[in-house]
Design a protein around this motif. Structure first.
Motif, short mmCIF file in Angstrom:
data_model
loop_
_atom_site.label_atom_id
_atom_site.label_comp_id
_atom_site.label_asym_id
_atom_site.label_seq_id
_atom_site.Cartn_x
_atom_site.Cartn_y
_atom_site.Cartn_z
N ASP A 145 -38.01 -12.85 26.87
CA ASP A 145 -37.93 -13.79 27.99
C ASP A 145 -36.58 -13.77 28.71
OD1 ASP A 145 -36.59 -14.93 25.87
OD2 ASP A 145 -37.44 -16.94 26.12
N ASP A 146 -35.72 -12.82 28.38
CA ASP A 146 -34.43 -12.71 29.07
C ASP A 146 -34.52 -11.74 30.25
OD1 ASP A 146 -33.01 -14.59 27.62
OD2 ASP A 146 -32.10 -13.14 26.25
N ASN A 147 -35.50 -11.93 31.10
CA ASN A 147 -35.62 -11.12 32.32
C ASN A 147 -35.87 -12.07 33.48
OD1 ASN A 147 -38.70 -11.48 32.71
ND2 ASN A 147 -38.49 -10.82 30.58
N ARG A 148 -35.65 -11.57 34.72
CA ARG A 148 -35.72 -12.44 35.89
C ARG A 148 -37.03 -13.21 35.99
NH1 ARG A 148 -31.59 -12.68 39.19
NH2 ARG A 148 -30.13 -10.93 39.08
N GLU A 149 -38.13 -12.50 35.76
CA GLU A 149 -39.45 -13.12 35.91
C GLU A 149 -39.64 -14.29 34.95
OE1 GLU A 149 -42.50 -10.15 35.65
OE2 GLU A 149 -44.02 -11.61 36.23
N SER A 150 -39.36 -14.04 33.67
CA SER A 150 -39.51 -15.11 32.67
C SER A 150 -38.50 -16.23 32.93
CB SER A 150 -39.29 -14.57 31.25
OG SER A 150 -40.30 -13.66 30.91
N LEU A 151 -37.30 -15.86 33.34
CA LEU A 151 -36.26 -16.88 33.55
C LEU A 151 -36.63 -17.85 34.66
CD1 LEU A 151 -33.07 -14.86 32.81
CD2 LEU A 151 -33.53 -17.15 31.96
N GLU A 152 -37.26 -17.33 35.70
CA GLU A 152 -37.69 -18.22 36.77
C GLU A 152 -38.64 -19.28 36.21
OE1 GLU A 152 -39.43 -16.74 40.85
OE2 GLU A 152 -37.45 -15.91 40.37
N LYS A 153 -39.54 -18.83 35.35
CA LYS A 153 -40.51 -19.76 34.74
C LYS A 153 -39.83 -20.71 33.76
CE LYS A 153 -44.20 -16.41 35.36
NZ LYS A 153 -44.92 -15.29 34.74
N ARG A 154 -38.88 -20.19 32.98
CA ARG A 154 -38.18 -21.05 32.02
C ARG A 154 -37.43 -22.17 32.75
NH1 ARG A 154 -34.81 -16.69 28.75
NH2 ARG A 154 -34.01 -18.45 27.54
N ILE A 155 -36.80 -21.81 33.87
CA ILE A 155 -36.06 -22.82 34.64
C ILE A 155 -37.03 -23.86 35.21
CG2 ILE A 155 -34.71 -23.21 36.77
CD1 ILE A 155 -32.91 -22.03 34.73
N GLN A 156 -38.16 -23.41 35.74
CA GLN A 156 -39.16 -24.34 36.27
C GLN A 156 -39.63 -25.31 35.20
OE1 GLN A 156 -39.95 -25.16 39.26
NE2 GLN A 156 -38.51 -23.58 39.91
N THR A 157 -39.95 -24.77 34.03
CA THR A 157 -40.41 -25.61 32.92
C THR A 157 -39.33 -26.61 32.53
OG1 THR A 157 -41.81 -23.82 32.11
CG2 THR A 157 -41.31 -25.58 30.56
N TYR A 158 -38.10 -26.12 32.49
CA TYR A 158 -36.97 -27.00 32.14
C TYR A 158 -36.88 -28.16 33.14
CZ TYR A 158 -32.15 -28.64 31.82
OH TYR A 158 -31.04 -29.43 31.73
N LEU A 159 -36.92 -27.84 34.44
CA LEU A 159 -36.77 -28.88 35.46
C LEU A 159 -37.94 -29.85 35.44
CD1 LEU A 159 -35.38 -26.75 38.44
CD2 LEU A 159 -34.10 -28.26 36.89
N GLN A 160 -39.15 -29.30 35.35
CA GLN A 160 -40.35 -30.14 35.45
C GLN A 160 -40.63 -30.95 34.18
OE1 GLN A 160 -43.56 -27.61 36.70
NE2 GLN A 160 -42.62 -27.28 38.71
N SER A 161 -40.39 -30.35 33.02
CA SER A 161 -40.84 -30.97 31.77
C SER A 161 -39.72 -31.52 30.91
CB SER A 161 -41.65 -29.96 30.94
OG SER A 161 -42.72 -29.46 31.72
N THR A 162 -38.59 -30.81 30.85
CA THR A 162 -37.56 -31.21 29.89
C THR A 162 -36.59 -32.23 30.48
OG1 THR A 162 -37.74 -28.99 28.94
CG2 THR A 162 -35.90 -30.34 28.19
N ARG A 163 -36.23 -32.04 31.76
CA ARG A 163 -35.30 -33.01 32.36
C ARG A 163 -35.81 -34.45 32.27
NH1 ARG A 163 -30.26 -31.18 34.60
NH2 ARG A 163 -30.03 -33.43 34.90
N PRO A 164 -37.12 -34.68 32.50
CA PRO A 164 -37.62 -36.06 32.37
C PRO A 164 -37.46 -36.63 30.95
CG PRO A 164 -39.18 -34.73 33.61
CD PRO A 164 -38.14 -33.79 33.09
#
Ligand code: UP5
Ligand code: MG
Length: 199
Positions: A145-164
């Motif tokens: 998951d250390d590639n651009r494609e996966s990272l975009e998704k990891r960041i989205q998940t972080y913002l949408q699910s983890t920040r709350p």
């Protein structure tokens, strides 16, 4: 003999914020045991006879959060095993968990009353710094998951699910925030100040 109730610090922050790096330094200096939910999942993925290998594989690549039943049983087993081997080891850094409501609910269902969550150690870092660090590590980490494609998704998940989740703990006054964009040593100096105060 007196069996201590596990004392837990949740360690949260974006992908590549430095959770694992800082946890390793905490372990060197304080009486904590480090349990990375991500590391436990990666190990389970590779374990022979695991029924969850493929599921974990695809969730990690997609930056999605694995169903909590799997993660919580790995965490619970690791905590129990640690405490069985050494009863002095009842302080845990749980790194990269809880990441969403499902995680938090699962923790509450299984661990409420069985462990105390002391606070959340939050490594705060811009998305850009997070992505840059992971891409740099990706040159040698072998992580799927250390590639651009996966990272975009990891960041989205972080913002949408983890920040709350972090926000929820914030409202309970349970978040200790560290600016994680600086050097490893500068970040750790803050971590130390914090842990010395919290005991
Ligand atoms: N680095 C670290 N600190 C630095 C600093 N201050 N300055 C410069 N460089 C620094 O560090 C990342 C890289 O940056 C390293 O190369 C390091 O040298 C350098 P690291 O300490 O590894 O950061 P960390 O925050 O631990 O990054 P990691 O990639 O592990 O975070 P993630 O949260 O993305 O990964 P995790 O392993 O927790 O989860 C992976 C996946 O597993 C998730 O996306 C999800 O699919 C799944 N998962 C679940 O489904 N449920 C869970 O409960 C947990 C994970
Ligand atoms: Mg990590």
């Amino acid at each position: 003999r007196v069996v201590m109730k596990p004392q837990v610090v949740f360690v949260l922050g974006g992908p590549g914020a430095g959770k694992g790096t800082q946890c390793a330094k905490i372990v060197e200096n304080y009486g904590y045991t480090h349990l990375s939910a991500g590391d436990l999942l990666r190990a389970e993925r590779c374990r022979e006879g695991s029924e969850y290998g493929q599921l974990i594989d695809s969730f990690i690549k997609e930056g999605k959060i694995v169903p909590v039943e799997i993660t919580i049983s790995l965490l619970k087993n690791a905590m129990e095993e640690t405490m069985q081997n050494d009863q002095e080891k009842f302080r845990f850094l749980i790194d990269g968990f809880p990441r969403n409501q499902d995680n938090l609910q699962g923790w509450t269902n299984v661990m409420e009353g069985k462990a105390d969550v002391k606070f959340v150690l939050f490594f705060d870092c811009s998305n850009q710094v997070c992505v840059d660090r992971c891409l740099e590590r990706g040159k040698s980490s072998g992580r799927t998951d250390d590639n651009r494609e996966s990272l975009e998704k990891r960041i989205q998940t972080y913002l949408q699910s983890t920040r709350p989740i972090i926000e929820q703990y914030q409202q309970q006054g349970k978040v200790r925030t560290v600016d994680a964009s600086r050097s490893v040593e500068e970040v750790f100096a803050d971590v130390k100040r914090l842990l010395d105060k919290e005991g």
